[in-house]
Motif scaffolding. Sequence first.
Motif, mmCIF file in Angstrom:
data_model
loop_
_atom_site.group_PDB
_atom_site.id
_atom_site.type_symbol
_atom_site.label_atom_id
_atom_site.label_comp_id
_atom_site.label_asym_id
_atom_site.label_seq_id
_atom_site.Cartn_x
_atom_site.Cartn_y
_atom_site.Cartn_z
ATOM 1 N N LEU A 52 30.321 26.163 41.677
ATOM 2 C CA LEU A 52 31.378 27.005 41.110
ATOM 3 C C LEU A 52 31.384 28.344 41.834
ATOM 4 N N VAL A 53 32.549 29.008 41.835
ATOM 5 C CA VAL A 53 32.683 30.312 42.486
ATOM 6 C C VAL A 53 33.154 31.347 41.473
ATOM 7 N N LEU A 54 32.469 32.489 41.426
ATOM 8 C CA LEU A 54 32.957 33.662 40.702
ATOM 9 C C LEU A 54 33.646 34.549 41.730
ATOM 10 N N LEU A 55 34.927 34.825 41.519
ATOM 11 C CA LEU A 55 35.756 35.396 42.575
ATOM 12 C C LEU A 55 36.476 36.658 42.112
ATOM 13 N N ASP A 56 36.175 37.770 42.772
ATOM 14 C CA ASP A 56 36.884 39.024 42.509
ATOM 15 C C ASP A 56 38.282 38.945 43.116
ATOM 16 N N ILE A 57 39.291 39.392 42.375
ATOM 17 C CA ILE A 57 40.661 39.362 42.890
ATOM 18 C C ILE A 57 40.859 40.411 43.977
#
Length: 248
Positions: A52-57
């Motif tokens: 899974l990826v935690l992604l800052d916009i």
Amino acid sequence: MNEEIRILLVEDEEVWRKSLTIKLNQLGYTVAGEADTFESAITLLNTAQYDLVLLDINLNKRDSGIELGHMINLIYKKPFIYISLTLDSMIGDKVAGTNPSAYLHKPANTISLRVAIQNALKRFSDPSPGPFQHTTAEQDFFFIKQGTNYKKLEWQDIVHLRSHKNYTLLYNASDKVEYSIRNTLTRTHQLILPEQQKGNFIQINRSEILQLSFISEIRGEEVRTKFGTYAVTDGYLDSLKSRMHILS
């Protein structure tokens, strides 16, 4: 088991990376890699082993996180969760169109993080059609961007949400200031207002949503608060009265 879940962290600000890393470790997840730019994120996506990826916009003050979201969805076929500090126009068609598993506001607490990750992995392993999920478990505050600064507001202090063209105006009782976010009233209510807060608000006409706790009086087709008077149109009056616990 949590220790078998490997997560990529894409965030350009070190303070947020450290905070998220600590929380992920506390929850038993493994941080498989960290990236602070679009380019380094691509390298990680191509080389790391992750679930899974935690992604800052806003990578490097641009919305290149949205472009990465498109790539993760279409090319890498992995679940990902957007994380962002502010409520802005990014919460809309551009974000929803990338098919994220969830959206989290910074600073995401451990409960929000765990729920979002568990749900994302569950939906990915057992996919079924569903709307864009805005995960805000136990979160009762948010940030509004003002120039280069960020103003923290509490949902319990928001008197009304008012439509104004493509913006929503939020009146804050604590400082008696009306703030604006670049989103329609409908999208603000559906995607931004946390689920646990929606029961505290009610729409009283086509352009206004009011927090019930601020209503001091219903007089005819008007409701009064100490901050002003609001018109209630016919289609909304009965619904309002049913929510007011009126004793005869």
